[in-house]
Design an enzyme around this catalytic site. Structure first.
Site, PDB file in Angstrom:
ATOM      1  N   ARG A  86       0.855  -1.183   0.000  1.00  0.00           N
ATOM      2  CA  ARG A  86       0.000   0.000   0.000  1.00  0.00           C
ATOM      3  C   ARG A  86       0.895   1.239   0.000  1.00  0.00           C
ATOM      4  O   ARG A  86       1.910   1.295   0.710  1.00  0.00           O
ATOM      5  CB  ARG A  86      -0.928   0.028   1.224  1.00  0.00           C
ATOM      6  CG  ARG A  86      -2.040  -1.024   1.175  1.00  0.00           C
ATOM      7  CD  ARG A  86      -3.042  -0.704   0.088  1.00  0.00           C
ATOM      8  NE  ARG A  86      -4.141  -1.638  -0.002  1.00  0.00           N
ATOM      9  CZ  ARG A  86      -4.200  -2.659  -0.854  1.00  0.00           C
ATOM     10  NH1 ARG A  86      -3.174  -2.886  -1.674  1.00  0.00           N
ATOM     11  NH2 ARG A  86      -5.251  -3.441  -0.894  1.00  0.00           N
ATOM     12  N   HIS A 111       0.454  -0.307 -10.356  1.00  0.00           N
ATOM     13  CA  HIS A 111      -0.427  -1.143  -9.523  1.00  0.00           C
ATOM     14  C   HIS A 111      -0.772  -2.452 -10.239  1.00  0.00           C
ATOM     15  O   HIS A 111      -1.947  -2.797 -10.403  1.00  0.00           O
ATOM     16  CB  HIS A 111      -1.694  -0.386  -9.138  1.00  0.00           C
ATOM     17  CG  HIS A 111      -2.307  -0.909  -7.859  1.00  0.00           C
ATOM     18  ND1 HIS A 111      -2.891  -0.077  -6.944  1.00  0.00           N
ATOM     19  CD2 HIS A 111      -2.415  -2.170  -7.352  1.00  0.00           C
ATOM     20  CE1 HIS A 111      -3.361  -0.801  -5.922  1.00  0.00           C
ATOM     21  NE2 HIS A 111      -3.074  -2.084  -6.155  1.00  0.00           N
TER      22      HIS A 111
END
Length: 310
Positions: A225, A273
Site C-alpha cells: 500500500r 499497480h
C-alpha cells in the site's frame, strides 16, 4: 432462491458474470445473480469498494458483503456496513500473482540486472552477484501474501525475516513481531518487501528512522500500500545513497501524478499497480464458497477484523 448482487464497476461485470455463474452453479444453490435489485431482497453483495453502493442500510436481508479486493481500507470504516465483511484471499490467483511479481523484482535487485539491461556505455564489469544466502531479505507483513512470498524466497536460498504486528510462526521464515521486532527485522536488511495492510497503525511505517536501519544501498519493493512509505523520507534516502533503489507499485495517489518526483528519480521504478490482481475465475470460486457456507450455516472464511482494519 437467493439473490446475489454484483456491486462493482460495469466493466467488471463483463469479466465476472460467467465465472461467477459457473462457480455458483457448482454449489448447487438456487440463485439469482444480478447487477440491480431492490435492496431489501439481496442476500449477498459481491462488492468492489469503488462501486455505487456506499450505504448498506437498505440491504436489510444481506448476510454478508464479499469483497473482490484484497484491500478493505476503503470499506472497513463504513459505519453503515454491519454484516460480516470478507476480504479476497485467492491463493490460486491473487497470491500466486504476488509471489511471481515479488520474486521477480527481488531477483532483479539481487542480481543487479538493471546494470546489464540498460548499459549505454558498454561497461564490462565481470563481477557476479553474491549468492542468495548472503542477501538478507525482510518482509513486513506476514498475512497470506507475505507468508507465500517469504516462503518462495526462502526456497531460493534467501535468509528471510518477516515481521507482523502479532506473533506468527511460518516455516522457512524468521518471524518477529512488535515494536522491538520491527527494528530487529529492518536492521541490516538488503532487500525490503512491504506487504502490510493500510491501517492507521501502518501509516508511514517506513520513515526516515527506519530507513536508516537498512543496509546501505538497500532496495525497497512496495507492492503493498502506498501510505506505508513516507515519500519525502524515501526520496531523501535515495538521494543520500542509503537506499539504492525503490520499486514501487502502489502510491498515496493513483494514478501517480505526472509531476511526482518518483517519475523522474533515476533510482525509482514505477509500476502501475500491477503486482497482482484478482482473477475472475479463481476469485469467483472464493466468493461462491463463502455463499455456500452462508447458506449451510457454516462460518464464513477470510472475515475482516473491524478493529484491526483488515
Amino acid at each position: 432462491m437467493i439473490t446475489v448482487l454484483f456491486a462493482a464497476l460495469p466493466d467488471r461485470w463483463a469479466e465476472y458474470e460467467e465465472p461467477l455463474r459457473r462457480a455458483l452453479d457448482d454449489t448447487g444453490l438456487a440463485y439469482d445473480l444480478v447487477t440491480e435489485a431492490a435492496p431489501e431482497t439481496v442476500d449477498y453483495i459481491v462488492y468492489a469498494p469503488n462501486s455505487k453502493v456506499q450505504d448498506f442500510r437498505p440491504y436489510t436481508k444481506a448476510k454478508a458483503v464479499l469483497n473482490l479486493w484484497a484491500g478493505v481500507e476503503n470499506v472497513v470504516k463504513n459505519d453503515t456496513l454491519t454484516v460480516p465483511l470478507a476480504r479476497m484471499v485467492d491463493e490460486e490467483g491473487l497470491t500466486q500473482g504476488m509471489v511471481e511479481w515479488v520474486t521477480g523484482h527481488v531477483l532483479r535487485h539481487h542480481l543487479g540486472m538493471d546494470a546489464h539491461i540498460v548499459n549505454p556505455d558498454h561497461d564490462w564489469v565481470p563481477k557476479a552477484a553474491p549468492l542468495a544466502f548472503d542477501r538478507p531479505v525482510t518482509i513486513l507483513g506476514l498475512g497470506v501474501l507475505g507468508a507465500a512470498c517469504g516462503q518462495m524466497l526462502a526456497r531460493l536460498g534467501f535468509p528471510v525475516t518477516g515481521w507482523s504486528r502479532s506473533e506468527k510462526r511460518i516455516d522457512g521464515i524468521r518471524c518477529l513481531h512488535g515494536d522491538d521486532g520491527l527494528a530487529e527485522a529492518l536492521t541490516g536488511a538488503q532487500i525490503l518487501v512491504l506487504l502490510l495492510p493500510n491501517t492507521p497503525a501502518t501509516e508511514s511505517v517506513v520513515n526516515a528512522d527506519r530507513l536508516a536501519l537498512l543496509a546501505p544501498g538497500a532496495a525497497i519493493i512496495n507492492p503493498g500500500r502506498g501510505p506505508l512509505i513516507d515519500d519525502d523520507a524515501l526520496l531523501a534516502a535515495l538521494d543520500s545513497g542509503q537506499i539504492g533503489h525503490a520499486t514501487l507499485d502502489v502510491f498515496r495517489v493513483e494514478p501517480l501524478p505526472q509531476d511526482h518526483p518518483f517519475w523522474a528519480h533515476p533510482n525509482v521504478t514505477v509500476t502501475p499497480h500491477i503486482a497482482s490482481e484478482t482473477r475472475p475465475d479463481s476469485a469467483s470460486r472464493v466468493v461462491a464458497e463463502n455463499i455456500r457456507r452462508g447458506e449451510a450455516n457454516e462460518p464464513f472464511v477470510h472475515l475482516v477484523d473491524r478493529a484491526a482494519g483488515y
